[in-house]
Each structure stands twice: as structure tokens, then as C-alpha cells.
Scaffold this active site. Structure first.
Site, PDB file in Angstrom:
ATOM      1  N   SER A 174      72.839 -21.378 -77.135  1.00 26.61           N
ATOM      2  CA  SER A 174      73.477 -20.967 -78.382  1.00 26.61           C
ATOM      3  C   SER A 174      74.388 -19.767 -78.198  1.00 26.61           C
ATOM      4  O   SER A 174      74.989 -19.298 -79.159  1.00 26.61           O
ATOM      5  CB  SER A 174      72.408 -20.643 -79.434  1.00 26.61           C
ATOM      6  OG  SER A 174      71.487 -19.703 -78.929  1.00 26.61           O
TER       7      SER A 174
ATOM      8  N   HIS B 140      75.602 -27.630 -78.384  1.00 27.53           N
ATOM      9  CA  HIS B 140      74.759 -26.742 -79.189  1.00 27.53           C
ATOM     10  C   HIS B 140      74.397 -27.435 -80.490  1.00 27.53           C
ATOM     11  O   HIS B 140      75.176 -27.459 -81.443  1.00 27.53           O
ATOM     12  CB  HIS B 140      75.487 -25.419 -79.454  1.00 27.53           C
ATOM     13  CG  HIS B 140      74.685 -24.457 -80.274  1.00 27.53           C
ATOM     14  ND1 HIS B 140      75.251 -23.527 -81.119  1.00 27.53           N
ATOM     15  CD2 HIS B 140      73.332 -24.286 -80.391  1.00 27.53           C
ATOM     16  CE1 HIS B 140      74.306 -22.832 -81.705  1.00 27.53           C
ATOM     17  NE2 HIS B 140      73.132 -23.273 -81.287  1.00 27.53           N
TER      18      HIS B 140
ATOM     19  N   GLU C 201      78.096 -28.094 -81.823  1.00 22.52           N
ATOM     20  CA  GLU C 201      79.193 -27.376 -81.179  1.00 22.52           C
ATOM     21  C   GLU C 201      79.351 -27.923 -79.766  1.00 22.52           C
ATOM     22  O   GLU C 201      78.398 -27.909 -78.983  1.00 22.52           O
ATOM     23  CB  GLU C 201      78.897 -25.877 -81.112  1.00 22.52           C
ATOM     24  CG  GLU C 201      79.046 -25.149 -82.433  1.00 22.52           C
ATOM     25  CD  GLU C 201      78.895 -23.643 -82.268  1.00 22.52           C
ATOM     26  OE1 GLU C 201      79.798 -22.914 -82.680  1.00 22.52           O
ATOM     27  OE2 GLU C 201      77.854 -23.203 -81.727  1.00 22.52           O
TER      28      GLU C 201
ATOM     29  N   ASN D  16      76.933 -18.703 -83.904  1.00 25.14           N
ATOM     30  CA  ASN D  16      76.139 -17.483 -83.780  1.00 25.14           C
ATOM     31  C   ASN D  16      76.976 -16.220 -83.734  1.00 25.14           C
ATOM     32  O   ASN D  16      76.480 -15.135 -84.047  1.00 25.14           O
ATOM     33  CB  ASN D  16      75.239 -17.572 -82.548  1.00 25.14           C
ATOM     34  CG  ASN D  16      74.040 -18.447 -82.819  1.00 25.14           C
ATOM     35  OD1 ASN D  16      73.429 -18.359 -83.872  1.00 25.14           O
ATOM     36  ND2 ASN D  16      73.704 -19.323 -81.882  1.00 25.14           N
TER      37      ASN D  16
END
Length: 296
Positions: free
Chosen positions: A118, A139, A151, A189
Site C-alpha cells: 500500500s 493494491h 490501484e 494512502n
């Protein structure tokens, strides 16, 4: 692409295995501990039962999904027939580099090596292999069987062929793949973790309590879950690890984890997984503030 290997039977690993298996792929789920594998199969079974209860799956499809999953405690038994390996181990660079070295050594030359990291650099992970053109980030979001986003992160050497294959594969899983470049935290993130960290800072400074902060963000910003509850759900140790990666990558103090987060993780308060975080999950999931001890 038929044979998928998933490394790591934790929350993300079992969710990824579930998703591939339910989409008809043959999945080998690998973990160093048999007890983790047994727990993962139990979790997948429970989650399939919930989908059945909602009328979105049949008993026959549940049986087929579980039949598509085989468990292993040694990667060398699963990797030789793999078309894709998805690593979903702890967010620790050294661990991931070791795993990718093994993935590269044990899998066939055509196999694509993906990571569910992540925050960690795909380029750095790919450097541990002799096939950097076949290394990519996938991800997934938690809970994997429900959340649509994936992702897709290209490393410096990731080939267009690898990217295109994984992008299309994600669509076959019923996901919405989104192309992201290789920077610490990627997109999800890089935006989410500073918000969570700022919510912790707000608590740390005594601006408001846990439930009050979450209520403001839920009712005022239309977030389905408050940032502190979400941090508990993600895992406070995971949040800390991601923030550390971003802080090291950007050398920017805005990514430095709040001392309260650091202390809670050191004290074993990791959120839902440990039974206690910003909320107490040990007694009928009764919401109780547990961070006051660190504010004295």
C-alpha cells in the site's frame, strides 16, 4: 492466466484469494503457518455465507469457490505452476524483498510477480528480482471481495505488456483498475493517511474526543466511517508502517506519525485485529475510548 498464487493468509491475502477463486481462478494460498491458513479458509467461508444470505451467491457457487482454493505452507510447492503471484505479506520492505527473491527463483519465467503493498516502491521491490519488467503493484482495498478499486502501479521497468495484462485481469475480477505512478503511498494512502494522522493529532491535542471526531467527519463530510474508526479497521500498525514509508520517502514532516499512534502500536493497541484501538472491540464491540491513558 489460470493459476494464481497468493502469499499471506491475513486480512488482505484471504480477501484476494477469495476474489480470485470466486471469479473461477485456481488459487494457491500460501502462509508459513497452517493455523493462519485454516483461519483464512474459515473467514472466506463465513464471507461467502454472508453473500448467500444477501441473495448474491448460491450454495453451488460457494462450493465451487472453496474448491478453487488449495493451501500450502511452502512457496516452492505452489510457485512452479503459477501464472501470477500476488504477495500480500506485512508492510515491511525487508520481508517483501526476501519474498520477491523467492518468488523470482521458484516461479516459471512467464509468471507475473505482483505486490499488494500500500506504500512501498514497486521499483525497489522489482530490484530484488531478475524480471523487473514483470513486477507490478496490485493494491486492493479492504474488504477485497466488496471494494471495487484496485490501484495498478507500474515500477520503473514494468513493461506495457505486464501492465495491460494486469489491468484487464482486474476487470475480469469485477474491479475498477486505476493506473497510478510509483511514489510513496501511491494515491489512496498518500491522501488517506495524512487525514488519519491529522485526526489522531486532533485527538492528541485535546480538540475533541474519539467519537466526536468521527461524528464530525461522518455527518459533516459524508464519510461512511470516521477516520479513527477506519484506522482501527485498517490496523494501527499498518497505518504507522505506511506513514513511516511516506515520511522516509518524502522527508516531509507532514507525514511524520503522531506520537499517540506510535505509543498505541507499541502498547499493542492495533485496532480491530487486537480487540482494542481507538475503540474497544473486546466486549460486544462497545465503543469506548481507550487512548486516554496515553494523554495523561
Amino acid at each position: 492466466m489460470k493459476n494464481i498464487v497468493v502469499i499471506g493468509a491475513g486480512t488482505m491475502g484471504n480477501g484476494i484469494a477469495h476474489t480470485f477463486a470466486q471469479s473461477g481462478f485456481q488459487v494457491s494460498l500460501v502462509d508459513v503457518k497452517q493455523e493462519n491458513l485454516d483461519r483464512a479458509i474459515k473467514t472466506i467461508t463465513t464471507n461467502l455465507d454472508r453473500i448467500i444470505a444477501k441473495g448474491n451467491l448460491t450454495e453451488e457457487e460457494k462450493t465451487s469457490t472453496l474448491g478453487n482454493i488449495t493451501t500450502f505452507t511452502d512457496l516452492k510447492d505452489a510457485a512452479p505452476k503459477a501464472d501470477l503471484i500476488v504477495e500480500a505479506a506485512t508492510e515491511n520492505l525487508d520481508l517483501k524483498l526476501r519474498i520477491f527473491g523467492q518468488m523470482d527463483e521458484l516461479s516459471p519465467a512467464h509468471c507475473i510477480l505482483a505486490t499488494n503493498t500500500s506504500s512501498i516502491s514497486i521499483t525497489q521491490i522489482a530490484a530484488a528480482t531478475k524480471r523487473p519488467e514483470k513486477v507490478i503493484g496490485m493494491h486492493f482495498m479492504n474488504p477485497v471481495p466488496i471494494m471495487k478499486l484496485v490501484e495498478i502501479i507500474k515500477g520503473y521497468s514494468t513493461s506495457k505488456e505486464t501492465f495491460d495484462e494486469i489491468f484487464e485481469l482486474s476487470k475480469k475480477l469485477g474491479k475498477v483498475p486505476t493506473e497510478v505512478n510509483d511514489y510513496p503511498g501511491f494515491v489512496a494512502n498518500r491522501i488517506l493517511m495524512p487525514m488519519i494522522n491529522e485526526a489522531i493529532e486532533t485527538l492528541y491535542n485535546g480538540v475533541a474526543g474519539v467519537e466526536e471526531i468521527d461524528t464530525v467527519m461522518k455527518l459533516g463530510m459524508a464519510h461512511p466511517m470516521g477516520p479513527l474508526q477506519l484506522a482501527d479497521f485498517i490496523g494501527l500498525d499498518v497505518c504507522l508502517a505506511i506513514l513511516n514509508v511516506m515520511y522516509e520517502g518524502f522527508k516531509n514532516p507532514k507525514y511524520a506519525p503522531n506520537p499517540l499512534l506510535v505509543n498505541m502500536v507499541m502498547a499493542g493497541k492495533k485496532g480491530v485485529k487486537s480487540g482494542e484501538g481507538f475503540y474497544d472491540y473486546s466486549e460486544s464491540k462497545k465503543a469506548e475510548k481507550v487512548s486516554k491513558m496515553f494523554l495523561k
